[in-house]
Design an enzyme around this catalytic site. Structure first.
Site, short mmCIF file in Angstrom:
data_model
loop_
_atom_site.label_atom_id
_atom_site.label_comp_id
_atom_site.label_asym_id
_atom_site.label_seq_id
_atom_site.Cartn_x
_atom_site.Cartn_y
_atom_site.Cartn_z
N SER A 145 -6.08 -1.62 5.90
CA SER A 145 -7.10 -1.04 6.76
C SER A 145 -8.45 -1.11 6.07
CB SER A 145 -6.77 0.41 7.08
OG SER A 145 -7.86 1.08 7.71
N TYR A 158 -4.78 8.87 4.07
CA TYR A 158 -4.59 7.58 4.73
C TYR A 158 -5.38 6.49 4.00
CZ TYR A 158 -4.67 3.91 8.27
OH TYR A 158 -4.54 2.72 8.91
#
Length: 254
Positions: A145, A158
């Site tokens: 990501s 995250y």
């Protein structure tokens, strides 16, 4: 890497980026795609129908990448049915929405869950299929990501997990060389159910509109754009340990 008649495995593959990647692999000529899933049997059934319409055999197995026994059983079932595994896309992931400033809200439980699924889960899946991938001179692509590079995102945990995935990519590229190439894709904002689950339909639409005002390409990525990058890396026979950012240029204006 020539994909014709190969067998691909996509973890968390039945929706969003995973499903788009499976369809792209089918269109590129793989003969079978095996996908793991954890939440929706209905989505798994739809995945199988979609992939079949693209001329490819589909296999779906309920398997949580946080469970090593389930991961190994999934790998064994793929090899038992198809006899080989040439491509692994580590797409399975999870998050929890916790404000960056809310340090107390980011519990040990959340840290362990996100690291276990997003990082160790990718390692487990690669480890389970490593012998078959070595035999096939195959390739692995990890879905990371843009949160691996930028502060913010759904939570600190995250972002850290996705940054760790990039280091995992580099280490696995070294560990599995010269037989298996390992690369990663780092998507920015992608229009998926993941985003609407985090922000709601209207909330995500507003966020995406605001982002397009300063993203150089002035567009919001679709799952197919990430799939393009995955297939691009699979075709780059002299590239390993690298990451391709797919965010419309968002990162250049950070």
């Amino acid at each position: 890497m020539e994909l014709q008649n190969k067998v691909a495995v996509v973890t968390g593959g039945c929706t969003g980026i995973g499903r788009a990647t499976a369809v792209a692999l089918a269109d590129a000529g793989v003969r079978a795609v095996a996908a793991s899933w954890t939440r929706s049997a209905e989505a798994a059934e739809e995945f199988a129908r979609v992939v079949a319409r693209h001329g490819c055999e589909a296999m779906t197995v309920r398997a949580d990448v946080a469970d090593d026994t389930a991961v190994r059983a999934f790998a064994d079932s793929v090899l038992e049915r198809f006899g080989r595994a040439d491509v692994l896309v580590n797409n399975a992931g999870t998050t929890r929405a916790v404000s960056e400033a809310d340090l107390d809200g980011l519990s040990d439980e959340i840290w362990h869950e996100l690291l276990d699924v997003n990082v160790v889960g990718a390692f487990r899946s690669t480890r389970a299929l490593a012998p078959a991938l070595r035999e096939a001179a195959g390739a692995v692509v990890n879905i990371s990501s843009i949160s691996a590079y930028r502060a913010g995102g759904s939570s600190i945990a995250y972002g850290v997990s996705k940054a760790a995935m990039l280091q995992l990519t580099r280490n696995l590229a070294s560990a599995l060389a010269p037989d298996v190439r390992v690369n990663a894709v780092a998507p920015g904002t992608v229009a998926t159910r993941w985003q609407t689950a985090l922000h709601g339909e209207e909330g995500f639409a507003e966020r995406a509109l605001a982002e397009r005002e300063h993203v150089p390409l002035r567009r919001t990525a679709e799952p197919g754009h990430v799939a393009q990058a995955v297939l691009g890396l699979l075709g780059m026979d002299m590239v390993t340990g690298e990451t391709v950012v797919v965010d419309g240029g968002k990162h250049v204006r950070y």
